[in-house]
Scaffold this motif. Structure first.
Motif, short mmCIF file in Angstrom:
data_model
loop_
_atom_site.label_atom_id
_atom_site.label_comp_id
_atom_site.label_asym_id
_atom_site.label_seq_id
_atom_site.Cartn_x
_atom_site.Cartn_y
_atom_site.Cartn_z
N ASN A 137 15.58 -38.18 92.49
CA ASN A 137 16.10 -38.28 93.66
C ASN A 137 15.65 -38.49 94.65
O ASN A 137 15.86 -39.44 95.75
CB ASN A 137 17.10 -37.01 93.91
CG ASN A 137 18.37 -36.75 92.96
OD1 ASN A 137 18.88 -37.92 92.78
ND2 ASN A 137 18.85 -35.69 92.18
N GLN A 138 14.29 -38.04 94.64
CA GLN A 138 13.27 -38.31 95.76
C GLN A 138 12.95 -39.74 96.06
O GLN A 138 12.73 -40.11 96.82
CB GLN A 138 12.05 -37.27 95.84
CG GLN A 138 12.46 -35.88 96.00
CD GLN A 138 12.41 -35.35 97.26
OE1 GLN A 138 11.31 -35.38 97.94
NE2 GLN A 138 13.47 -35.30 98.09
N LEU A 139 12.86 -40.26 94.78
CA LEU A 139 12.35 -41.62 94.66
C LEU A 139 13.66 -42.67 95.11
O LEU A 139 13.25 -43.55 95.83
CB LEU A 139 11.93 -42.09 93.09
CG LEU A 139 11.61 -43.58 93.00
CD1 LEU A 139 10.17 -43.85 93.82
CD2 LEU A 139 11.08 -43.68 91.50
N ARG A 140 14.71 -42.20 94.87
CA ARG A 140 15.97 -42.56 95.34
C ARG A 140 15.97 -42.85 96.90
O ARG A 140 16.41 -43.82 97.36
CB ARG A 140 17.28 -42.18 94.69
CG ARG A 140 17.65 -42.46 93.35
CD ARG A 140 18.68 -41.60 92.89
NE ARG A 140 19.36 -41.87 91.41
CZ ARG A 140 19.57 -41.07 90.66
NH1 ARG A 140 19.70 -39.80 90.96
NH2 ARG A 140 20.30 -41.39 89.56
N PHE A 141 15.85 -41.59 97.29
CA PHE A 141 15.63 -41.67 98.81
C PHE A 141 14.78 -42.67 99.41
O PHE A 141 15.13 -43.56 100.30
CB PHE A 141 15.06 -40.28 99.52
CG PHE A 141 16.23 -39.09 99.08
CD1 PHE A 141 17.25 -39.22 98.58
CD2 PHE A 141 15.64 -37.83 99.25
CE1 PHE A 141 18.06 -38.14 98.38
CE2 PHE A 141 16.55 -36.78 99.27
CZ PHE A 141 17.50 -36.80 98.71
N LEU A 142 13.55 -42.69 98.87
CA LEU A 142 12.38 -43.62 99.42
C LEU A 142 12.74 -45.34 99.36
O LEU A 142 12.91 -46.06 99.97
CB LEU A 142 11.31 -43.39 98.58
CG LEU A 142 10.00 -44.15 99.04
CD1 LEU A 142 9.53 -43.75 100.45
CD2 LEU A 142 8.83 -43.88 98.23
N THR A 143 13.30 -45.53 98.02
CA THR A 143 13.64 -46.76 97.71
C THR A 143 14.77 -47.65 98.21
O THR A 143 14.78 -48.78 98.65
CB THR A 143 13.39 -47.26 96.10
OG1 THR A 143 14.64 -46.26 95.50
CG2 THR A 143 12.11 -46.93 95.54
N SER A 144 15.73 -46.78 98.40
CA SER A 144 16.78 -46.82 99.19
C SER A 144 16.62 -47.39 100.75
O SER A 144 17.64 -47.41 101.42
CB SER A 144 18.18 -46.07 98.86
OG SER A 144 17.94 -44.83 99.83
N GLY A 145 15.69 -46.59 101.50
CA GLY A 145 15.28 -46.55 102.65
C GLY A 145 16.29 -45.46 103.36
O GLY A 145 16.38 -45.44 104.59
#
Length: 444
Positions: free
Chosen positions: A348-356
């Motif tokens: 989920n943390q990676l989702r935050f980053l890559t989605s902006g």
């Protein structure tokens, strides 16, 4: 129950924008850790409406399938959400088990009332803490932000919002101007780029009372003083350094920003920058997504990202953040703790980053080369986040009456845009707020 999204979530173009990284949900399910321990329970989760909450709600079926726990989730606009959870906590019977908290607004209030559980004991319990949880992966600044002065860690870091400098590459390149390294350079460049006859302005930023304090505090962080409180937690917002920050704020917004900027919040600032009518905009990282939306933004693909310029004495950027807490009144702390672990897991943390959607509290997403390479955001964006994490400091004092603080100091700052004397306005505001703070501190 899932409620409608407003404020920053309304700025995203919908679920299609949230480019999720590869899912690794099977990994934990196949481990020996018993994710099904609380199967059949139902928990209630109350979130602030923002892009991170949208991601969690869109993907919460992963958690439900992994654990057998049902989740009732809601997301409420920021101001209403703060009012709701304060009222419910004060009643002694909150309707939620897990709550998202804006640390820059409510950290001291929540900590003083002991409304949320100290999670250190939960983390130490191997029977309910996934061995892959990897607490060491959280950034030191984010952990410190989630820790109260008495050592209690009553929230788990979710998101860290750094102020960064957005700049219009096209406007700067046309006059062979590089991104500013200092505040003085920023002002000088903004003046060179300012062209009201073409409706092009060197800068845009928050001028509206309350909202504008975080911009002023960004300048204050660059001074020798850096803080709004001294070591005895006394208010120091009318000192020479505070006045310098106010003078810089005044000239930046008065000399090279659009007419009417005294009424601008983040939304008006964003609109101006998206239209290509401002060279610089200092604000939170969460606005990168709408700026890069080619369907709505004229500057998509032309946005530059840089750390906040250096001040006369120090180089810091303002940091704000959200975290997840477990209600002390909850009778389902075990299930709530499993949800909290899942909500801030590495996927989920990676989702935050890559989605902006913003800067995650964990450090591992910044090392995921494949995800960064495939992201729609430039490497400059990721490099800016990494450097901002290194130089960040809280952008607001950790006090209970933070809204009153922002209202009082903010009104003074807004007056200066109209021409009022900075020293006079800050002295008046400081004298007005000082007894409010002192009364609050005595009640601690």
């Amino acid at each position: 129950m899932t409620r409608g999204i407003t404020r920053r979530t309304a700025l995203t173009a919908g679920a299609g924008l949230l480019a999720a990284p590869p899912i690794v949900r099977e990994a934990n399910a196949q481990s020996r850790f018993d994710w099904k321990r609380f199967a059949g329970e139902r928990i209630e989760v109350s979130l602030t409406a923002n892009p991170r909450s949208q991601i969690l709600i869109q993907n919460q079926r992963e958690f439900e399938e992994l654990t057998g726990i049902r989740v009732g989730s809601e997301q409420i606009p920021e101001q209403q959400h703060r009012q709701k959870f304060v009222i419910e906590f004060a009643s002694g019977r909150p309707s939620f088990d897990v709550i998202s908290i804006s640390l820059h607004v409510n950290k001291r209030q929540v900590g003083r009332a002991r409304w949320t559980t100290d999670i250190r004991a939960l983390m130490a319990d191997a029977s309910i803490t996934d061995p892959e949880f990897d607490f060491a992966d959280f950034g030191a600044g984010a952990v410190a932000y989630s820790t109260q002065a008495d050592g209690r860690m009553d929230t788990l870091p979710e998101f860290t919002d750094y102020f960064i400098l957005y700049y219009n590459k096209e406007l700067l390149e046309a006059k062979n101007i590089r991104p500013p390294q200092t505040f003085d350079e920023m002002y000088d460049s903004a003046m060179r780029l300012n062209d009201p006859s073409r409706q092009i302005f060197g800068n845009v930023g928050r001028g509206l009372r309350n909202a504008n304090v975080v911009l002023w505090s960004s300048f204050l962080l660059g001074t020798q003083q850096r803080d709004c409180l001294d070591d005895q937690r006394r208010l120091i917002t009318d000192t020479p350094d505070a006045i310098w920050a106010g003078e810089f704020y005044k000239k930046l917004l008065r000399d090279c920003s659009p007419p009417g900027v005294s009424g601008f919040n983040w939304n008006e600032s964003q609109t101006t920058f998206m239209q290509g009518r401002a060279a610089f905009w200092l604000d939170g990282v969460g606005f990168a997504t709408p700026l890069e939306d080619r369907a709505r933004s004229r500057v998509a693909g032309k946005v530059g990202y840089a750390v906040v310029p250096r001040g006369p004495a120090h180089h810091h950027c303002a940091m704000f953040g959200t975290a997840l807490g477990i209600s002390e009144a909850s009778r389902k702390k075990g299930a709530a703790w499993l949800y909290t672990q899942w909500a801030v897991n590495k996927t989920n943390q990676l989702r935050f980053l890559t989605s902006g959607a913003g800067a995650p509290a964990r450090t591992s997403p910044y090392r995921n080369e494949e995800a960064i390479r495939n992201s729609r955001f430039s490497r400059e964006y990721f490099a800016t986040l990494i450097e901002s994490a290194r130089i960040s400091r809280p952008g607001l004092p950790e006090i209970v009456p933070v809204t009153e603080f922002r209202d009082t100091i903010g009104a003074a700052l807004t007056s200066t845009i109209g021409g009022a004397d900075v020293a006079t306005e800050l002295k008046r505001a400081t004298e007005a707020f000082r007894p409010v703070l002192e009364a609050s501190e005595r009640a601690a």
